[in-house]
Motif scaffolding. Sequence first.
Motif, PDB file in Angstrom:
ATOM      1  N   VAL A  78      -9.669   5.370 -12.821  1.00 46.26           N
ATOM      2  CA  VAL A  78      -8.301   4.740 -11.623  1.00 46.26           C
ATOM      3  C   VAL A  78      -7.200   5.527 -11.686  1.00 46.26           C
ATOM      4  CG1 VAL A  78      -7.190   3.041 -10.569  1.00 46.26           C
ATOM      5  CG2 VAL A  78      -9.643   2.550 -11.452  1.00 46.26           C
ATOM      6  N   TYR A  79      -6.501   5.596 -10.742  1.00 43.72           N
ATOM      7  CA  TYR A  79      -5.103   6.647 -10.999  1.00 43.72           C
ATOM      8  C   TYR A  79      -4.584   5.828  -9.427  1.00 43.72           C
ATOM      9  CZ  TYR A  79      -8.441  10.754 -12.205  1.00 43.72           C
ATOM     10  OH  TYR A  79      -9.724  11.328 -12.799  1.00 43.72           O
ATOM     11  N   LEU A  80      -2.661   6.364 -10.461  1.00 44.45           N
ATOM     12  CA  LEU A  80      -1.910   5.710  -9.436  1.00 44.45           C
ATOM     13  C   LEU A  80      -0.859   7.255  -9.069  1.00 44.45           C
ATOM     14  CD1 LEU A  80      -0.714   3.375  -7.407  1.00 44.45           C
ATOM     15  CD2 LEU A  80       0.614   2.954  -9.257  1.00 44.45           C
ATOM     16  N   GLN A  81      -0.885   7.359  -7.747  1.00 43.83           N
ATOM     17  CA  GLN A  81      -0.241   8.466  -7.606  1.00 43.83           C
ATOM     18  C   GLN A  81       0.863   8.093  -6.884  1.00 43.83           C
ATOM     19  OE1 GLN A  81      -0.978  12.100  -7.591  1.00 43.83           O
ATOM     20  NE2 GLN A  81       1.835  12.678  -6.978  1.00 43.83           N
ATOM     21  N   MET A  82       1.944   8.396  -7.315  1.00 37.55           N
ATOM     22  CA  MET A  82       3.334   7.695  -7.685  1.00 37.55           C
ATOM     23  C   MET A  82       4.312   9.274  -6.804  1.00 37.55           C
ATOM     24  SD  MET A  82       4.181   4.743 -10.500  1.00 37.55           S
ATOM     25  CE  MET A  82       4.268   6.505 -11.767  1.00 37.55           C
ATOM     26  N   ASN A  83       4.657   9.203  -5.516  1.00 38.36           N
ATOM     27  CA  ASN A  83       5.735  10.181  -4.896  1.00 38.36           C
ATOM     28  C   ASN A  83       7.246   9.500  -4.732  1.00 38.36           C
ATOM     29  OD1 ASN A  83       3.266  11.772  -5.481  1.00 38.36           O
ATOM     30  ND2 ASN A  83       2.686  11.344  -3.214  1.00 38.36           N
ATOM     31  N   MET A  84       7.894  10.334  -3.981  1.00 39.85           N
ATOM     32  CA  MET A  84       9.193   9.836  -3.681  1.00 39.85           C
ATOM     33  C   MET A  84       9.253   8.552  -4.806  1.00 39.85           C
ATOM     34  SD  MET A  84       8.907   9.972   0.247  1.00 39.85           S
ATOM     35  CE  MET A  84       7.836   9.361   0.283  1.00 39.85           C
ATOM     36  N   LEU A  85       9.742   8.786  -6.176  1.00 43.71           N
ATOM     37  CA  LEU A  85       9.879   7.358  -6.898  1.00 43.71           C
ATOM     38  C   LEU A  85      11.254   7.234  -6.501  1.00 43.71           C
ATOM     39  CD1 LEU A  85       7.922   8.882  -9.979  1.00 43.71           C
ATOM     40  CD2 LEU A  85       7.946   6.593  -8.989  1.00 43.71           C
ATOM     41  N   GLU A  86      11.402   5.970  -6.879  1.00 46.87           N
ATOM     42  CA  GLU A  86      12.982   5.736  -6.440  1.00 46.87           C
ATOM     43  C   GLU A  86      13.417   4.473  -7.775  1.00 46.87           C
ATOM     44  OE1 GLU A  86      11.943   3.303  -3.060  1.00 46.87           O
ATOM     45  OE2 GLU A  86      11.893   4.770  -2.220  1.00 46.87           O
TER      46      GLU A  86
END
Length: 115
Positions: A78-86
Amino acid sequence: QVQVAESGGGLVQPGGALRLSCAYSGSAFSHYTMNWYRQAPGKQRELVATITTEGSTNYEDSVKGRFTISRDVDRNTVYLQMNMLEPEDPAVYYCNGQLGNIELWGLGTQVTLSS
C-alpha cells in the motif's frame, strides 16, 4: 506471521512530496482494508487515508487533494503519495490493516519538514 512494515519517510521541504510504502507479508492481503494513520508529538493518532478491498478511498479533510492512497495487490503493498506537504503534516505515519477483528500495525515511519 502476518505483519506490515512502513518505509519511505524522511526529511522534505515544505511544498515537497514523499511516497510512503507499506509492505504486507502473509496471505490474504486483498481481503484487508488498509489505512494510513499519523501521530504528531502531543497529539492523538489520527486516520489519514483508507482504501477498501474494492479500491474505494477516503481521506481526512486536511489531506484531500494532496494525498493519494493506493494498493498494489501483486506486490502486497500500500502506498501513500503525499504532495504539497504542509507544516501540519509532519508526524510518524503508521500503516494499519483490518480484516474482521484482526488488526495489524507497523512500527511507523517519520515524516519531517525542513525549515
